[in-house]
Design an enzyme around this catalytic site. Structure first.
Site: not given
Ligand code: GLY
Length: 530
Positions: A415, A419, A352, A404, A408
């Site tokens: 992912h 994912h 991350e 988001e 974001r």
């Molecule tokens: N883990 C990605 C976010 O917090 O946007």
């Protein structure tokens, strides 16, 4: 202290008096920003307002403040009451200095601000109405801070000590208006959590952890239990991503409601990303929303999931498909928790860091490259610095796009494939960060093969992940199994999905990708172009 201390707040909140005292105690220079502006202009603030208007004054004020921020001198600065109203300047201050807001009641300000004739904003009209209006208008600006200290009935010496203590701690900040919060990255400092929780004045505390965290780190909560005489409710969930379910969330709900909590209760998420996401979701929904504090115990949750307010749990068809945005009231990351974290878990969290670095922060990426071996070994000093930088990078993104709507989504790099890989493995084969690392490489190489990402950056990212000890790929069979889960991704828009790409290190962008095309490559087990 390593960075300057800036005292913010309404006029007459005591910034200059406390600031001068704090500077003397710390043995550093003191600057009153209004006085510095007056010296630069050769006019008093009142004359400047009169002759050139508030706009010209603010411009000069910003110029002088930026010089003070970046000249390398550590000092205490008493800001003007309106200096932090400009958003970009405020965020620059929060990144390069420690900002402490001094709060005061209207009565206190009215008493201290006399004579009103020396205060341009109070010189005409009703001073009380003006103070109330300014307090309201500037509420967001004053809330975006590293700490707030009330000055009502407090002596200067105590306030100076408290402001200096914040400066020595140098917390990070998530500046999102009145829901702003501080993020502490400390080393073996259990008292920090005690202070944070005490400051929230909770009616009860709901500690949520999992069986591993409870066994390895549970004693770290003892100082809180000893210091705070409130009801403590313990919820210990079964460990592992496979338990990030509605059943686990219900366990938290029932424990809290069974104890008759009220809206002043505080949930304490004590664990990794799974615990943090579920405890946060429980807090978001209990009594339509109560406060919670993130206490991350894994590297992954320190650098990513504890910061930014994403909460939720997994559905059988995919990860994090049900959730809510609910920001914590504080984040307290104590590096001591990493001592008992298995190396595989710690290294997994580094994915991350690389993700946020490659998409948003060139200097963090270079820091990771420079210190890759020390980071992989888990060397304390370098790891703490990396955590601070990664949190700061993430906070910048969330600050500018909390829900988001755009930027974001860059934090989803790796992912989509990651994912899918994690879900296909039943959450047992891959740790989240490992799947993200493999997913990041697949996605960047896939995009590079189609002219949508820089090949050099894809290769450099792959090399860094490998140096950090992370997997950079999966078997064709694993990718093929993952292909079936891409369509269930919550980032899907019809037949397309937005995938982060990078053509300049640290400057990610989003591209629309046809899901069928990505699925076909995953099924073939290769990012190469057809
Ligand atoms: N883990 C990605 C976010 O917090 O946007």
């Amino acid at each position: 202290m390593d960075r300057s201390l800036l005292l913010s707040g309404m006029m007459a909140s005591g910034k200059s008096t406390v600031g001068r005292h704090a500077a003397a105690k710390a043995g550093v220079p003191f600057v009153d920003l209004d006085a510095a502006v007056e010296a630069r202009a050769g006019q008093s603030v009142a004359e400047l307002f009169e002759a050139r208007g508030e706009g010209a004054f603010r411009e000069l004020e910003a110029l002088v403040l930026r010089e003070l921020l970046h000249d390398g001198v550590v000092r205490v600065v008493a800001l003007g009451g309106g200096a932090m109203v400009a958003r970009a300047l405020r965020h620059e201050c929060l990144e390069h200095a420690t900002v402490v807001t001094l709060g005061a009641s209207v009565e206190t300000i009215l008493a201290r601000a006399q004579p009103f004739s020396t205060r341009p904003l109070l010189a005409s009209g009703d001073p009380r109405a003006t103070i109330l209006r300014l307090t309201q208008a500037r509420a967001d600006a004053y809330a975006e801070t590293h700490a707030t200290l009330s000055t009502n009935d407090r002596d200067v010496d105590t306030l100076a000590d408290e402001a200096l203590a914040v400066a020595h701690r140098a917390p990070l900040s998530m500046p999102i208006g009145q829901r702003s919060y501080a993020i502490d990255v400390v080393v073996d400092a259990p008292e920090r959590l005690v202070d944070v929780l005490a400051g929230l004045v909770p009616s009860s505390l709901i500690f949520v952890s999992d069986s591993n965290v409870d066994r390895c780190r549970g004693t770290a909560l003892r100082p809180v239990r000893r210091a705070l005489s409130v009801d403590c409710i313990d919820v210990v969930l079964p460990a592992g991503e496979e338990h990030k379910t509605l059943t686990s969330v219900s366990t938290i709900w029932e424990a809290a409601l069974g104890h008759g909590i009220d809206r002043d209760a505080v949930v304490v998420a004590f664990g990794g990303g799974v615990v943090g996401d579920m405890a946060g979701f429980a807090a978001a929904t209990l009594l339509r929303g109560i406060r919670f504090v993130q206490v991350p115990t894994t590297l992954l949750s320190m650098v990513d999931s504890s910061v930014g307010g994403k909460t939720g749990f997994d559905a059988p068809s995919g990860k994090n498909l049900i959730g809510a945005f609910h920001q914590p009231s504080a984040v307290v990351a104590d590096m001591a928790h990493l001592q008992t974290l298995p190396a595989r878990q710690r290294i997994s969290g580094l994915a991350e860091v690389v993700k946020v670095a490659v998409c948003t922060d060139l200097s963090l990426f270079e820091f990771c490259e420079r210190h890759a071996h020390a980071i992989a070994r888990g060397e304390g000093g370098v790891l703490r610095e990396m955590v601070r930088r990664a949190v700061a990078a993430k906070a910048r993104v969330v600050r500018d796009d909390e829900h988001e709507d755009g930027l974001r989504a860059l934090l989803n790099a790796g992912h989509t494939a990651g994912h899918a890989l994690e879900t296909a493995g039943g959450y047992r084969t891959w740790l989240h960060g490992e799947a993200v690392a493999a997913g990041l490489v697949f996605e960047l190489q896939w995009l590079a093969a189609r002219g949508l990402a820089s090949r050099i950056i894809a290769d450099r990212t792959e090399a860094l992940l490998r140096e950090l000890g992370l997997p950079t790929g999966a078997t064709p069979r694993e990718w093929a199994a993952a292909a079936g889960y891409v369509a269930a991704d919550k980032k899907r828009r019809g037949r397309h999905i937005l995938v982060p790409t990078v053509t300049a290190l640290g400057g990610g962008e989003l591209v629309r990708v046809r899901i069928a095309e990505l699925e076909a490559s995953l099924r073939a087990g290769s990012p190469a172009a057809p």
